[in-house]
Design a protein around this motif. Structure first.
Motif, PDB file in Angstrom:
ATOM      1  N   PHE A   4      -1.284 -21.668   2.354  1.00  0.00           N
ATOM      2  CA  PHE A   4      -0.331 -21.440   3.194  1.00  0.00           C
ATOM      3  C   PHE A   4      -1.102 -21.259   4.641  1.00  0.00           C
ATOM      4  CE2 PHE A   4       1.973 -21.099  -0.628  1.00  0.00           C
ATOM      5  CZ  PHE A   4       3.272 -21.312  -0.617  1.00  0.00           C
ATOM      6  N   CYS A  66      -3.665 -19.321  -5.041  1.00  0.00           N
ATOM      7  CA  CYS A  66      -2.849 -19.475  -3.609  1.00  0.00           C
ATOM      8  C   CYS A  66      -3.798 -18.583  -2.712  1.00  0.00           C
ATOM      9  CB  CYS A  66      -1.421 -18.945  -3.976  1.00  0.00           C
ATOM     10  SG  CYS A  66      -0.450 -19.239  -2.352  1.00  0.00           S
ATOM     11  N   PHE A  68      -3.093 -17.413   0.744  1.00  0.00           N
ATOM     12  CA  PHE A  68      -2.065 -17.012   1.869  1.00  0.00           C
ATOM     13  C   PHE A  68      -2.618 -16.807   3.040  1.00  0.00           C
ATOM     14  CE2 PHE A  68       1.522 -15.199   3.865  1.00  0.00           C
ATOM     15  CZ  PHE A  68       2.476 -16.250   3.801  1.00  0.00           C
ATOM     16  N   CYS A  69      -2.863 -17.512   4.076  1.00  0.00           N
ATOM     17  CA  CYS A  69      -3.408 -17.143   5.326  1.00  0.00           C
ATOM     18  C   CYS A  69      -2.403 -17.155   6.591  1.00  0.00           C
ATOM     19  CB  CYS A  69      -4.630 -18.165   5.644  1.00  0.00           C
ATOM     20  SG  CYS A  69      -5.536 -18.667   4.316  1.00  0.00           S
ATOM     21  N   CYS A  89       8.188 -13.219   4.200  1.00  0.00           N
ATOM     22  CA  CYS A  89       7.696 -14.806   4.005  1.00  0.00           C
ATOM     23  C   CYS A  89       6.503 -14.656   2.958  1.00  0.00           C
ATOM     24  CB  CYS A  89       7.163 -15.388   5.187  1.00  0.00           C
ATOM     25  SG  CYS A  89       8.830 -15.865   6.395  1.00  0.00           S
ATOM     26  N   THR A  90       5.802 -13.716   3.161  1.00  0.00           N
ATOM     27  CA  THR A  90       4.626 -13.579   1.994  1.00  0.00           C
ATOM     28  C   THR A  90       5.183 -13.334   0.724  1.00  0.00           C
ATOM     29  OG1 THR A  90       3.207 -12.695   3.959  1.00  0.00           O
ATOM     30  CG2 THR A  90       2.392 -12.190   1.528  1.00  0.00           C
ATOM     31  N   ALA A  93       6.839 -16.466  -0.791  1.00  0.00           N
ATOM     32  CA  ALA A  93       5.945 -17.520  -1.357  1.00  0.00           C
ATOM     33  C   ALA A  93       4.983 -16.801  -2.521  1.00  0.00           C
ATOM     34  CB  ALA A  93       4.649 -17.589  -0.283  1.00  0.00           C
ATOM     35  N   ALA A  94       4.667 -15.713  -2.868  1.00  0.00           N
ATOM     36  CA  ALA A  94       3.988 -15.358  -3.910  1.00  0.00           C
ATOM     37  C   ALA A  94       4.820 -15.372  -5.152  1.00  0.00           C
ATOM     38  CB  ALA A  94       3.610 -13.842  -3.657  1.00  0.00           C
ATOM     39  N   PHE A 106      -3.854 -14.864  -6.318  1.00  0.00           N
ATOM     40  CA  PHE A 106      -3.162 -15.011  -5.154  1.00  0.00           C
ATOM     41  C   PHE A 106      -4.065 -14.036  -4.307  1.00  0.00           C
ATOM     42  CE2 PHE A 106      -0.394 -13.943  -1.728  1.00  0.00           C
ATOM     43  CZ  PHE A 106       0.735 -14.787  -1.426  1.00  0.00           C
ATOM     44  N   TYR A 108      -4.471 -12.648  -0.375  1.00  0.00           N
ATOM     45  CA  TYR A 108      -3.575 -12.588   0.952  1.00  0.00           C
ATOM     46  C   TYR A 108      -4.548 -11.934   2.114  1.00  0.00           C
ATOM     47  CZ  TYR A 108      -0.231  -9.914   4.043  1.00  0.00           C
ATOM     48  OH  TYR A 108       0.148  -9.406   5.130  1.00  0.00           O
TER      49      TYR A 108
END
Length: 220
Positions: A4, A66, A68-69, A89-90, A93-94, A106, A108
């Motif tokens: 992401f 995943c 997540f950037c 949003c984080t 998504a998780a 995951f 982050y």
């Protein structure tokens, strides 16, 4: 694995690392607008509502990781707006990527100075701290990346104009900065490789990683 925020500076570095890693067969990009990479490894999901992934839930199965950037600067945003992007949003998504992938890792991208107590004066640090805490409480292998200064490599560029200008003006200073403060500097290249490396840890090791750990895991 899924990424992401692949259009941002950190995400560009992570995507490049994944493309170069021969052990990675497929990279799923969850994007609002197609990046049109044209790479055979890359598959895209174009999805506009990052607060609700119900419509694409079925396409998020079979993931082992995943990255997540996705994120925005707190500058110019009130706490409600910053929280909606950074926290809401984080977590959305998780929850979506972990629903059918119980062994998922995951990662982050947070930041040095994040406030795990959620009670400090700095708004961004509180929001990031809350986000980290809720991710770590989920039944997944979660790793929080807290870099300080990140030097873009191999053409990675920030989407924030002021940051792009700052990097252009100061990039020549990075070797000196890294020598003076090696514990507070890293690169997009090291971040990308470190994120891939923690997938192999299967939930072991420290769950919060700062620049020294990132640089160690992301070393060539």
């Amino acid at each position: 694995m899924a990424i992401f925020g692949a259009s941002g500076m950190v995400g560009q570095g992570v995507l490049r690392a994944c493309l170069q890693d021969q052990s990675i067969d497929e990279i799923l990009l969850v994007v609002r607008t197609s990046l049109n990479t044209g790479h055979p490894k890359v598959r895209e999901i174009v999805h506009t509502d990052f607060s609700d992934f119900t419509a694409v839930q079925g396409e998020l199965e079979g993931l082992d990781a995943c990255f997540f950037c996705l994120g925005i600067s707190s500058s110019g945003h009130d706490e409600e707006t910053y929280t909606r992007v950074t926290h809401d949003c984080t977590l959305a998504a998780a929850r979506a990527v972990s629903a059918g992938n119980p062994t998922l890792t995951f990662t982050y991208v947070s930041g040095e100075g994040t406030d795990s107590t959620e009670s400090g004066r700095s708004m961004w640090a509180r929001v990031k701290g809350r986000t980290e805490n809720e991710l770590l409480a989920m039944p997944i292998h979660a790793y929080m990346f807290r870099p300080a200064y990140i030097q873009p490599r191999h053409g990675a560029t920030s989407r924030t104009a002021s940051y792009r200008l700052a990097y252009q003006l100061t990039s020549w200073l990075y070797p000196l900065l890294h020598r003076l403060a090696p514990g507070h500097t890293t690169t997009t290249e090291h971040l990308g490789r470190a994120m891939i490396a923690v997938v192999g840890l299967h939930g072991t090791g420290p769950s919060v990683l700062h620049s020294p750990e990132i640089n160690r895991l992301g070393a060539p």
